[in-house]
Design an enzyme around this catalytic site. Structure first.
Site, PDB file in Angstrom:
ATOM      1  N   LYS A  13     -36.454 -93.532  86.123  1.00  0.00           N
ATOM      2  CA  LYS A  13     -35.889 -92.992  87.363  1.00  0.00           C
ATOM      3  C   LYS A  13     -34.516 -93.592  87.641  1.00  0.00           C
ATOM      4  O   LYS A  13     -33.566 -92.887  87.944  1.00  0.00           O
ATOM      5  CB  LYS A  13     -36.795 -93.306  88.568  1.00  0.00           C
ATOM      6  CG  LYS A  13     -38.190 -92.751  88.485  1.00  0.00           C
ATOM      7  CD  LYS A  13     -38.991 -93.096  89.736  1.00  0.00           C
ATOM      8  CE  LYS A  13     -39.224 -94.591  89.956  1.00  0.00           C
ATOM      9  NZ  LYS A  13     -40.044 -95.238  88.921  1.00  0.00           N
ATOM     10  N   ARG A  88     -42.815 -92.901  98.069  1.00  0.00           N
ATOM     11  CA  ARG A  88     -43.849 -93.374  97.164  1.00  0.00           C
ATOM     12  C   ARG A  88     -45.244 -93.128  97.700  1.00  0.00           C
ATOM     13  O   ARG A  88     -46.220 -93.442  97.033  1.00  0.00           O
ATOM     14  CB  ARG A  88     -43.684 -94.883  97.004  1.00  0.00           C
ATOM     15  CG  ARG A  88     -43.073 -95.294  95.697  1.00  0.00           C
ATOM     16  CD  ARG A  88     -43.120 -96.799  95.657  1.00  0.00           C
ATOM     17  NE  ARG A  88     -43.034 -97.278  94.324  1.00  0.00           N
ATOM     18  CZ  ARG A  88     -41.880 -97.532  93.722  1.00  0.00           C
ATOM     19  NH1 ARG A  88     -40.744 -97.291  94.301  1.00  0.00           N
ATOM     20  NH2 ARG A  88     -41.888 -98.017  92.504  1.00  0.00           N
ATOM     21  N   ARG A 127     -37.179-104.454  79.203  1.00  0.00           N
ATOM     22  CA  ARG A 127     -36.136-104.168  80.200  1.00  0.00           C
ATOM     23  C   ARG A 127     -35.407-105.434  80.647  1.00  0.00           C
ATOM     24  O   ARG A 127     -35.990-106.489  80.833  1.00  0.00           O
ATOM     25  CB  ARG A 127     -36.739-103.503  81.426  1.00  0.00           C
ATOM     26  CG  ARG A 127     -35.696-103.372  82.544  1.00  0.00           C
ATOM     27  CD  ARG A 127     -36.068-102.407  83.586  1.00  0.00           C
ATOM     28  NE  ARG A 127     -37.290-102.773  84.253  1.00  0.00           N
ATOM     29  CZ  ARG A 127     -37.882-102.000  85.137  1.00  0.00           C
ATOM     30  NH1 ARG A 127     -37.369-100.832  85.438  1.00  0.00           N
ATOM     31  NH2 ARG A 127     -38.983-102.402  85.705  1.00  0.00           N
ATOM     32  N   ARG A 160     -37.068-108.785  85.321  1.00  0.00           N
ATOM     33  CA  ARG A 160     -37.570-108.736  86.684  1.00  0.00           C
ATOM     34  C   ARG A 160     -38.905-109.467  86.796  1.00  0.00           C
ATOM     35  O   ARG A 160     -39.716-109.424  85.891  1.00  0.00           O
ATOM     36  CB  ARG A 160     -37.752-107.278  87.111  1.00  0.00           C
ATOM     37  CG  ARG A 160     -36.502-106.719  87.747  1.00  0.00           C
ATOM     38  CD  ARG A 160     -36.540-105.232  87.938  1.00  0.00           C
ATOM     39  NE  ARG A 160     -37.800-104.714  88.468  1.00  0.00           N
ATOM     40  CZ  ARG A 160     -37.981-103.425  88.736  1.00  0.00           C
ATOM     41  NH1 ARG A 160     -37.016-102.550  88.523  1.00  0.00           N
ATOM     42  NH2 ARG A 160     -39.130-103.008  89.210  1.00  0.00           N
ATOM     43  N   ARG A 171     -49.019-102.081  88.807  1.00  0.00           N
ATOM     44  CA  ARG A 171     -48.053-101.098  89.329  1.00  0.00           C
ATOM     45  C   ARG A 171     -48.421 -99.689  88.867  1.00  0.00           C
ATOM     46  O   ARG A 171     -48.253 -98.727  89.613  1.00  0.00           O
ATOM     47  CB  ARG A 171     -46.636-101.452  88.864  1.00  0.00           C
ATOM     48  CG  ARG A 171     -46.057-102.637  89.632  1.00  0.00           C
ATOM     49  CD  ARG A 171     -44.874-103.250  88.926  1.00  0.00           C
ATOM     50  NE  ARG A 171     -43.725-102.370  88.874  1.00  0.00           N
ATOM     51  CZ  ARG A 171     -42.689-102.556  88.066  1.00  0.00           C
ATOM     52  NH1 ARG A 171     -42.668-103.590  87.246  1.00  0.00           N
ATOM     53  NH2 ARG A 171     -41.677-101.734  88.080  1.00  0.00           N
TER      54      ARG A 171
HETATM   55  P1  AP5 Z   1     -35.702 -97.663  84.417  1.00  0.00           P
HETATM   56  O1  AP5 Z   1     -34.655 -96.615  84.547  1.00  0.00           O
HETATM   57  O2  AP5 Z   1     -35.411 -99.028  84.888  1.00  0.00           O
HETATM   58  O3  AP5 Z   1     -37.072 -97.101  85.049  1.00  0.00           O
HETATM   59  P2  AP5 Z   1     -37.519 -96.912  86.549  1.00  0.00           P
HETATM   60  O4  AP5 Z   1     -38.321 -95.647  86.594  1.00  0.00           O
HETATM   61  O5  AP5 Z   1     -36.374 -97.039  87.486  1.00  0.00           O
HETATM   62  O6  AP5 Z   1     -38.524 -98.129  86.657  1.00  0.00           O
HETATM   63  P3  AP5 Z   1     -38.750 -99.190  87.819  1.00  0.00           P
HETATM   64  O7  AP5 Z   1     -39.568-100.290  87.254  1.00  0.00           O
HETATM   65  O8  AP5 Z   1     -37.476 -99.527  88.491  1.00  0.00           O
HETATM   66  O9  AP5 Z   1     -39.640 -98.360  88.730  1.00  0.00           O
HETATM   67  P4  AP5 Z   1     -40.492 -98.886  89.848  1.00  0.00           P
HETATM   68  O10 AP5 Z   1     -40.758 -97.597  90.508  1.00  0.00           O
HETATM   69  O11 AP5 Z   1     -41.700 -99.633  89.487  1.00  0.00           O
HETATM   70  O12 AP5 Z   1     -39.603-100.009  90.543  1.00  0.00           O
HETATM   71  P5  AP5 Z   1     -38.791-100.032  91.901  1.00  0.00           P
HETATM   72  O13 AP5 Z   1     -37.645-100.894  91.719  1.00  0.00           O
HETATM   73  O14 AP5 Z   1     -38.595 -98.660  92.419  1.00  0.00           O
HETATM   74  O15 AP5 Z   1     -36.160 -97.703  82.884  1.00  0.00           O
HETATM   75  C1  AP5 Z   1     -37.145 -98.626  82.434  1.00  0.00           C
HETATM   76  C2  AP5 Z   1     -36.762 -99.196  81.077  1.00  0.00           C
HETATM   77  O16 AP5 Z   1     -36.835 -98.164  80.081  1.00  0.00           O
HETATM   78  C3  AP5 Z   1     -35.323 -99.732  81.005  1.00  0.00           C
HETATM   79  O17 AP5 Z   1     -35.324-100.837  80.166  1.00  0.00           O
HETATM   80  C4  AP5 Z   1     -34.532 -98.557  80.403  1.00  0.00           C
HETATM   81  O18 AP5 Z   1     -33.382 -99.016  79.703  1.00  0.00           O
HETATM   82  C5  AP5 Z   1     -35.561 -97.937  79.461  1.00  0.00           C
HETATM   83  N1  AP5 Z   1     -35.420 -96.473  79.364  1.00  0.00           N
HETATM   84  C6  AP5 Z   1     -35.118 -95.606  80.380  1.00  0.00           C
HETATM   85  N2  AP5 Z   1     -35.076 -94.329  79.924  1.00  0.00           N
HETATM   86  C7  AP5 Z   1     -35.387 -94.396  78.589  1.00  0.00           C
HETATM   87  C8  AP5 Z   1     -35.521 -93.394  77.566  1.00  0.00           C
HETATM   88  N3  AP5 Z   1     -35.347 -92.090  77.826  1.00  0.00           N
HETATM   89  N4  AP5 Z   1     -35.846 -93.818  76.321  1.00  0.00           N
HETATM   90  C9  AP5 Z   1     -36.035 -95.130  76.051  1.00  0.00           C
HETATM   91  N5  AP5 Z   1     -35.922 -96.125  76.966  1.00  0.00           N
HETATM   92  C10 AP5 Z   1     -35.606 -95.757  78.244  1.00  0.00           C
HETATM   93  O19 AP5 Z   1     -39.848-100.746  92.842  1.00  0.00           O
HETATM   94  C11 AP5 Z   1     -40.242-102.081  92.638  1.00  0.00           C
HETATM   95  C12 AP5 Z   1     -41.209-102.508  93.717  1.00  0.00           C
HETATM   96  O20 AP5 Z   1     -40.561-102.416  95.006  1.00  0.00           O
HETATM   97  C13 AP5 Z   1     -42.472-101.663  93.862  1.00  0.00           C
HETATM   98  O21 AP5 Z   1     -43.483-102.078  92.981  1.00  0.00           O
HETATM   99  C14 AP5 Z   1     -42.811-101.889  95.339  1.00  0.00           C
HETATM  100  O22 AP5 Z   1     -43.435-103.128  95.521  1.00  0.00           O
HETATM  101  C15 AP5 Z   1     -41.459-101.953  96.004  1.00  0.00           C
HETATM  102  N6  AP5 Z   1     -40.980-100.651  96.497  1.00  0.00           N
HETATM  103  C16 AP5 Z   1     -39.843 -99.982  96.119  1.00  0.00           C
HETATM  104  N7  AP5 Z   1     -39.733 -98.808  96.745  1.00  0.00           N
HETATM  105  C17 AP5 Z   1     -40.841 -98.714  97.554  1.00  0.00           C
HETATM  106  C18 AP5 Z   1     -41.322 -97.717  98.447  1.00  0.00           C
HETATM  107  N8  AP5 Z   1     -40.667 -96.549  98.651  1.00  0.00           N
HETATM  108  N9  AP5 Z   1     -42.488 -97.944  99.112  1.00  0.00           N
HETATM  109  C19 AP5 Z   1     -43.170 -99.090  98.936  1.00  0.00           C
HETATM  110  N10 AP5 Z   1     -42.777-100.069  98.091  1.00  0.00           N
HETATM  111  C20 AP5 Z   1     -41.624 -99.883  97.413  1.00  0.00           C
HETATM  112 MG    MG Z   2     -35.829 -98.482  88.946  1.00  0.00          MG
END
Ligand code: AP5
Ligand code: MG
Ligand code: ZN
Length: 213
Positions: A13, A88, A127, A160, A171
């Site tokens: 994402k 979410r 990552r 992270r 997660r």
């Molecule tokens: P990346 O682009 O980083 O993936 P992502 O979908 O952004 O993954 P996140 O871990 O950031 O998602 P998340 O939803 O768990 O975390 P968030 O920060 O939102 O890609 C992942 C890896 O794959 C990278 O190394 C990339 O280089 C590689 N990659 C990407 N595309 C690729 C491809 N096509 N081919 C090969 N490799 C690829 O949330 C973290 C925490 O915050 C949550 O757990 C929660 O506690 C809290 N939080 C955040 N938002 C909310 C909310 N709205 N409500 C409640 N809690 C929340």
């Molecule tokens: Mg992300």
């Protein structure tokens, strides 16, 4: 242009949202990045969020909703935005709909980046993230030009805290339980589009562009 990115943790994402933001000149809003910046600066919001994030649980809706509503008030959101990691939960999606409705607006696209759980585990372990500008890298799939240094801003790259395998598994459970129902929610609203997130990053991006254009 108002876009919501859906998909499991690690689906890509953030990677795709950054590209969309650059291509279409709209802000990339990641609630996860905002929380991590607050944790880094040890703000009261960061201290609260950290308790949940470290366990792989969701931060409570009321905290997230008030944060995102404040963000929408910033002037750069007039052009639209790409939301990454919000909503979410169904209550978060309803809060977004209400805010849009109050302004006579609507969501244009909910783009689901579809990746099976097995692929996710591998992506997370490789990552590396920039806690300064939010850029993400992968030690094999998408390495930075210089090891451990962010291409975009020169900051040090780190793993992270929530990318440990046990936390990733939790997660994923939380995702399937609380976030995946949003697919049906946005399908019912007629704005759901799905892209195959297992393809190369550039290919995934092309699929997204063909939807948005
Ligand atoms: P990346 O682009 O980083 O993936 P992502 O979908 O952004 O993954 P996140 O871990 O950031 O998602 P998340 O939803 O768990 O975390 P968030 O920060 O939102 O890609 C992942 C890896 O794959 C990278 O190394 C990339 O280089 C590689 N990659 C990407 N595309 C690729 C491809 N096509 N081919 C090969 N490799 C690829 O949330 C973290 C925490 O915050 C949550 O757990 C929660 O506690 C809290 N939080 C955040 N938002 C909310 C909310 N709205 N409500 C409640 N809690 C929340
Ligand atoms: Mg992300
Ligand atoms: Zn950076």
């Amino acid at each position: 242009m108002k876009i919501v990115m859906l998909g499991a943790p690690g689906a890509g994402k953030g990677t795709q949202a950054k590209k969309i933001a650059e291509e279409y000149g709209v802000p990339h809003i990641s609630t996860g990045d905002i929380f991590r910046a607050n944790i880094k600066n040890n703000t009261p919001l960061g201290q609260q969020a950290k308790i949940y994030m470290d366990k792989g649980e969701l931060v409570p809706d009321e905290l997230v909703v008030s944060l995102i509503m404040d963000r929408f008030d910033e002037p750069d959101c007039e052009k639209g935005y790409v939301l990454d990691g919000y909503p979410r939960t169904i209550p978060q999606a309803k809060a977004l709909d209400k805010a849009l409705e109050d302004n006579g607006e609507k969501l244009d696209y909910a783009i689901d980046v579809d990746v099976p759980d097995e692929v996710i585990i591998d992506r997370m372990s490789g990552r590396r993230a920039c806690l300064n500008c939010g850029a993400t890298y992968h030690i094999v799939n998408n390495p930075p030009k210089t090891e451990s240094v962010c291409d975009a801003c020169g900051n040090e790259l780190v793993q992270r805290d929530d990318d440990k395998e046990e936390t990733v598994k939790n997660r994923l459970d939380v995702y399937h339980d609380q976030t995946e129902p949003l697919k049906q929610y946005y399908a019912d609203a007629g704005v759901l589009y799905t892209v195959d997130g297992t393809k190369e990053m550039e290919e995934v991006f092309k699929s997204i562009c063909s939807i948005v254009e």
